[in-house]
Write a protein that holds these residues in place. Structure first.
Motif, PDB file in Angstrom:
ATOM      1  N   ARG A  16      16.081  12.120  43.444  1.00  0.00           N
ATOM      2  CA  ARG A  16      15.136  10.998  43.446  1.00  0.00           C
ATOM      3  C   ARG A  16      14.584  10.657  42.069  1.00  0.00           C
ATOM      4  O   ARG A  16      14.027   9.568  41.884  1.00  0.00           O
ATOM      5  CB  ARG A  16      13.974  11.300  44.401  1.00  0.00           C
ATOM      6  CG  ARG A  16      14.389  11.369  45.866  1.00  0.00           C
ATOM      7  CD  ARG A  16      13.186  11.506  46.780  1.00  0.00           C
ATOM      8  NE  ARG A  16      12.473  12.760  46.597  1.00  0.00           N
ATOM      9  CZ  ARG A  16      12.791  13.894  47.202  1.00  0.00           C
ATOM     10  NH1 ARG A  16      13.834  13.946  48.022  1.00  0.00           N
ATOM     11  NH2 ARG A  16      12.080  14.990  46.999  1.00  0.00           N
ATOM     12  N   VAL A  17      14.700  11.577  41.116  1.00  0.00           N
ATOM     13  CA  VAL A  17      14.144  11.349  39.785  1.00  0.00           C
ATOM     14  C   VAL A  17      15.263  11.385  38.751  1.00  0.00           C
ATOM     15  O   VAL A  17      16.109  12.267  38.765  1.00  0.00           O
ATOM     16  CB  VAL A  17      13.090  12.422  39.430  1.00  0.00           C
ATOM     17  CG1 VAL A  17      12.450  12.105  38.082  1.00  0.00           C
ATOM     18  CG2 VAL A  17      12.025  12.524  40.511  1.00  0.00           C
ATOM     19  N   LYS A  18      15.238  10.424  37.850  1.00  0.00           N
ATOM     20  CA  LYS A  18      16.232  10.384  36.782  1.00  0.00           C
ATOM     21  C   LYS A  18      15.839  11.388  35.705  1.00  0.00           C
ATOM     22  O   LYS A  18      14.884  11.189  34.962  1.00  0.00           O
ATOM     23  CB  LYS A  18      16.320   8.979  36.186  1.00  0.00           C
ATOM     24  CG  LYS A  18      17.460   8.793  35.197  1.00  0.00           C
ATOM     25  CD  LYS A  18      17.541   7.345  34.727  1.00  0.00           C
ATOM     26  CE  LYS A  18      18.701   7.161  33.759  1.00  0.00           C
ATOM     27  NZ  LYS A  18      18.796   5.768  33.279  1.00  0.00           N
ATOM     28  N   LEU A  19      16.596  12.500  35.629  1.00  0.00           N
ATOM     29  CA  LEU A  19      16.274  13.588  34.701  1.00  0.00           C
ATOM     30  C   LEU A  19      17.310  13.701  33.578  1.00  0.00           C
ATOM     31  O   LEU A  19      17.368  14.722  32.886  1.00  0.00           O
ATOM     32  CB  LEU A  19      16.178  14.919  35.468  1.00  0.00           C
ATOM     33  CG  LEU A  19      15.095  14.991  36.550  1.00  0.00           C
ATOM     34  CD1 LEU A  19      15.194  16.307  37.308  1.00  0.00           C
ATOM     35  CD2 LEU A  19      13.704  14.833  35.937  1.00  0.00           C
ATOM     36  N   ASP A  20      18.108  12.661  33.381  1.00  0.00           N
ATOM     37  CA  ASP A  20      19.162  12.709  32.364  1.00  0.00           C
ATOM     38  C   ASP A  20      18.627  12.998  30.967  1.00  0.00           C
ATOM     39  O   ASP A  20      19.307  13.611  30.139  1.00  0.00           O
ATOM     40  CB  ASP A  20      19.929  11.382  32.324  1.00  0.00           C
ATOM     41  CG  ASP A  20      20.635  11.058  33.629  1.00  0.00           C
ATOM     42  OD1 ASP A  20      20.630  11.923  34.521  1.00  0.00           O
ATOM     43  OD2 ASP A  20      21.177   9.948  33.750  1.00  0.00           O
ATOM     44  N   SER A  21      17.398  12.550  30.700  1.00  0.00           N
ATOM     45  CA  SER A  21      16.844  12.717  29.351  1.00  0.00           C
ATOM     46  C   SER A  21      16.544  14.173  29.013  1.00  0.00           C
ATOM     47  O   SER A  21      16.228  14.491  27.864  1.00  0.00           O
ATOM     48  CB  SER A  21      15.568  11.882  29.195  1.00  0.00           C
ATOM     49  OG  SER A  21      14.594  12.267  30.151  1.00  0.00           O
TER      50      SER A  21
END
Length: 341
Positions: A16-21
Motif C-alpha cells: 500500500r505504500v511506495k517505499l522505492d525511495s
C-alpha cells in the motif's frame, strides 16, 4: 508461528505504500523493540526479502522480545543497544539517511514513572539525532502523540489545534516533551530539513510484550489469564483506536512523502473504555466487572478523537481495519504469549 501474522501485515503495508525511495538507504529505527518499531522492521525485512538493498540499524534500550529479535536476525539488521536519554549513548549512533525516532515511553505507567528520561528522549535525543545523525537530504520522523491536545473539548482535533494543559500537569513530562520535540523538528525544517511529526493515537495489534499496561492490552491479558476484566472506573472515557498496520502505513507515508510539518495518525474505531472492555469480553468469553467505587486516573484525557482529513487527503487512505478484526488478531497474538505451553 506468531511472527507469521506480523509478516503478513508487513507485506500488506509494503503493497500500500511506495517505499522505492528506501533503496540503497541506511535507516535508523529508534525504539525498535516497541510495537511500532517491530512493524517498521518487519516492513523493511519484507523489502529486503524482495531484493531491495538497504541497511537498517535497530536501536533498543533493553533486550528485544523474541519475535522482534527474530525479525532483526532474519532481516540481517544491525542491533544497537543504547539509552537515548543519555548524551553519550546518542552520540554513539551511526548516521542514517532515514531516521524514525520512535523511542520513548508510550505506556502512561512508564512515562509517569520516568519523567526525566521521558523529557530527554523527546527533546535532547531529537535534537542530537537531527543535528548529528541525519545525513544531508535525509528524512526524519518524530513520533509525537495525540496527548498534545489534552484539555481540548472539541469533538475532533486538527493539526492546527493545541491542548490546554500546563507544565505542572501530571503527564507534563510526556505532553510537553512531545510539544518541544515537534518544535525542534520545525526549527530544523526552517533550515530545509525534511523533519515531520506524527501525532499518534492508540495504535494496537500483534507484537506487544507480556505485561503491557495500556488499557486494551491489559484487558486482553486479564480476559485470557483470569477470564475476568475488572475496570477501575465506569469506563466513560472515549478512545479512538487504530490497528498497527494502518498506523505504520500512514507513518511511512508521512516520512517519505509528506509535505506538512505534522500529521494526525490513528484510526476510526471510537469506543468508550466500557464498550472496549465489553467487546473484548465477548470475543474471549470473559466477565466484565465495574467497580462500586471509582479510582481516579492520573490526568488521563477524557476523549481522544483525531481528525484524519489531512493524511487521508494527501495519502489517499480510505480503508481501515475494523476494531473487531483488529482485536481478534491481537487476542490471537496474546494467546500465544500467555497460554502457549
Amino acid at each position: 508461528m506468531q511472527n507469521d501474522v506480523i509478516a503478513r501485515d508487513a507485506a500488506g503495508i509494503c503493497e500500500r505504500v511506495k517505499l522505492d525511495s528506501l533503496r540503497d538507504k541506511t535507516i535508523l529505527i529508534t525504539g525498535a523493540s516497541g510495537l511500532l518499531g517491530t512493524y517498521f522492521l518487519a516492513s523493511l525485512a519484507h523489502l529486503k526479502q524482495n531484493r531491495v538493498p538497504l541497511q537498517v540499524i535497530a536501536q533498543v534500550r533493553y533486550t528485544p522480545a523474541p519475535h522482534t529479535a527474530e525479525i532483526i536476525r532474519r532481516g540481517g539488521f544491525n542491533l544497537l543497544s543504547a539509552n537515548l536519554a543519555e548524551y553519550q549513548d546518542c552520540m554513539t549512533l551511526p548516521e542514517a539517511d532515514i531516521i524514525i525516532h520512535a523511542a520513548g515511553y508510550g505506556q502512561p505507567a512508564a512515562f509517569l514513572a520516568n519523567p526525566v528520561a521521558t523529557i530527554q528522549l523527546n527533546t535532547m535525543a531529537t535534537a542530537l539525532l537531527l543535528q548529528h545523525k541525519l545525513r544531508p537530504g535525509g528524512s526524519f520522523l518524530f513520533v509525537s502523540t495525540s496527548e498534545i491536545y489534552s484539555g481540548l473539548k472539541k469533538p475532533l482535533v486538527q493539526e492546527e489545534d493545541i491542548g490546554t494543559t500546563t507544565p505542572s500537569h501530571p503527564r507534563a513530562s510526556y505532553i510537553e516533551g512531545k510539544r518541544c520535540g515537534e518544535a525542534i523538528c520545525n526549527a530544523w525544517r526552517s533550515r530545509g530539513v525534511r523533519a515531520t511529526s506524527a501525532r499518534l493515537a492508540l495504535a494496537y495489534g500483534p507484537g506487544t510484550r507480556k505485561g503491557d499496561k495500556r488499557a486494551l492490552n491489559s484487558f486482553i491479558e486479564r480476559a485470557l489469564c483470569q477470564q475476568r476484566i475488572e475496570l477501575l472506573d465506569a469506563g466513560r472515557a472515549v478512545r479512538t483506536y487504530g490497528y498497527v498496520t494502518d498506523a505504520v502505513e500512514l507513518l511511512w507515508q508521512a516520512t517519505l512523502h509528506g509535505t506538512q510539518p505534522a500529521y494526525n495518525v490513528g484510526g476510526h474505531s471510537t469506543v468508550t473504555i466500557a464498550e472496549l472492555a465489553r467487546l473484548i469480553g465477548q470475543l474471549t468469553g470473559a466477565t466484565v466487572v465495574f467497580p462500586k467505587t471509582e479510582k481516579e486516573m492520573t490526568g488521563a484525557p477524557e476523549e481522544v478523537r483525531l481528525d484524519l482529513t489531512r493524511p487521508e487527503t494527501e495519502f489517499k487512505k480510505t480503508n481501515y481495519i475494523s476494531l473487531e478484526d483488529g482485536l481478534q488478531a491481537t487476542i490471537l497474538w496474546q494467546r500465544g504469549l500467555y497460554l502457549s505451553a
